[in-house]
Design an enzyme around this catalytic site. Structure first.
Site, PDB file in Angstrom:
ATOM      1  N   SER A 137       1.031  -1.439   0.161  1.00 33.89           N
ATOM      2  CA  SER A 137      -0.111  -0.262  -0.132  1.00 33.89           C
ATOM      3  C   SER A 137       1.098   1.556   0.124  1.00 33.89           C
ATOM      4  O   SER A 137       0.489   1.994  -0.067  1.00 33.89           O
ATOM      5  CB  SER A 137      -0.700   0.296   1.123  1.00 33.89           C
ATOM      6  OG  SER A 137      -1.744  -1.402   1.178  1.00 33.89           O
ATOM      7  N   HIS A 187       0.350   4.555   4.378  1.00 31.95           N
ATOM      8  CA  HIS A 187      -0.290   5.392   3.774  1.00 31.95           C
ATOM      9  C   HIS A 187       0.527   6.683   3.122  1.00 31.95           C
ATOM     10  O   HIS A 187       0.272   7.109   1.710  1.00 31.95           O
ATOM     11  CB  HIS A 187      -1.530   5.239   3.388  1.00 31.95           C
ATOM     12  CG  HIS A 187      -2.204   3.336   3.427  1.00 31.95           C
ATOM     13  ND1 HIS A 187      -3.784   3.685   3.670  1.00 31.95           N
ATOM     14  CD2 HIS A 187      -1.684   2.893   3.230  1.00 31.95           C
ATOM     15  CE1 HIS A 187      -4.662   2.445   3.666  1.00 31.95           C
ATOM     16  NE2 HIS A 187      -2.206   1.818   3.530  1.00 31.95           N
TER      17      HIS A 187
END
Length: 275
Positions: A137, A187
């Site tokens: 991610s 993230h």
């Protein structure tokens, strides 16, 4: 005979697609993630523990990073996934966005964006106390950040359909980042690296001097140095997982991987920890 075969192979490549036009960085990432998933699944079936299998294969595991200085886990964690759904979602995102960004930035800069975003995402997670992290991610958010920079640079946001698509994608990813068990900071770290690196790389790609690009490069270097220094400062652990450590070491030993030095480091650290 061999020379004729080589000429035939070269002719096929020339007729279809030049190697430099193939998105081989994206497809390499895809292949490596799939291979690691198969290996993780196999180890999980053998040793009856998903977490232990992930740690053995290179997941970010805070005690091993701090005690044994296994900083390589900040990068290898990206290739480990927590399940089939996790893998499928990340691979779909990679195949959807990766080829376009790789074509626009070129193989070298695209690889830098992905790898750097993975590293910075992991460092963000590490400095905010994460215990165990897996998944691509952070790298994918770096690719997303690069796409945002492309849209800004080429004025794509003035096109309603593209602008609305970016808004929907941003809302969806924000919602995912806020879900339990998802590392928001990983993230965020990946996104920041992707944006700054993409802004700097545009100056090199298009051979145009820009104060924005130059300042982005300076900011990125400073941020990376600060993060690396903070990670190396070796903060103490708030919690330890001795049973997990023992089980992981036993798996390493079953796989005939030398662990004597790591066992000694763990023992010394835990003696100090429990004083």
């Amino acid at each position: 005979m061999l020379s004729d075969l080589w000429l035939d192979v070269r002719a096929v490549f020339k007729h279809h697609k030049r190697l430099k036009d193939i998105d081989y960085v994206t497809y390499t990432l895809f292949l490596v993630c799939c291979i690691f998933f198969v290996l993780s699944f196999a180890l999980e079936m053998i040793y009856d523990s998903q977490v232990n299998a992930q740690i053995v294969l290179g997941a970010y595991y805070r005690p091993f990073v701090i005690i044994n200085y296994e900083y390589w886990r900040l990068f290898t964690a990206a290739f480990i996934h927590g399940g089939l759904l996790h893998l499928v979602c990340n691979m779909l995102a990679l195949l959807s966005c990766g080829p376009m960004v790789e074509k626009m930035f070129g193989h070298k800069w695209y690889a830098i964006i992905v790898v750097g975003s993975i590293g910075m995402g992991s460092m963000f997670a590490h400095l905010t106390g994460a215990e165990l992290c897996v998944g691509l991610s952070g790298g994918l958010y770096g690719v997303l950040g690069a796409m945002v920079v492309l849209a800004w640079y080429h004025n794509w946001f003035q096109i309603p359909n593209i602008r609305n698509s970016f808004i929907r994608t941003a809302c969806l990813n924000l919602g995912i980042s806020l879900l339990p068990g998802v590392s928001l900071m990983a993230h965020l770290g990946g996104l920041i690296f992707g944006v700054l690196c993409a802004m700097y790389s545009l100056q090199t790609i298009h051979k145009k001097r820009s104060s924005v690009s130059l300042n982005s490069g300076i900011a990125l270097v400073i941020l990376c140095v600060v993060l690396i220094v903070q990670v190396i400062r070796d903060p103490r652990l708030d919690r330890v997982y001795i049973q997990t450590d023992i089980e992981v070491i036993e798996i390493y030993q079953d796989l005939h991987i030398p662990m004597d030095k790591k066992i000694e480091q763990l023992e010394e650290y835990y003696q100090d920890f429990f004083k």
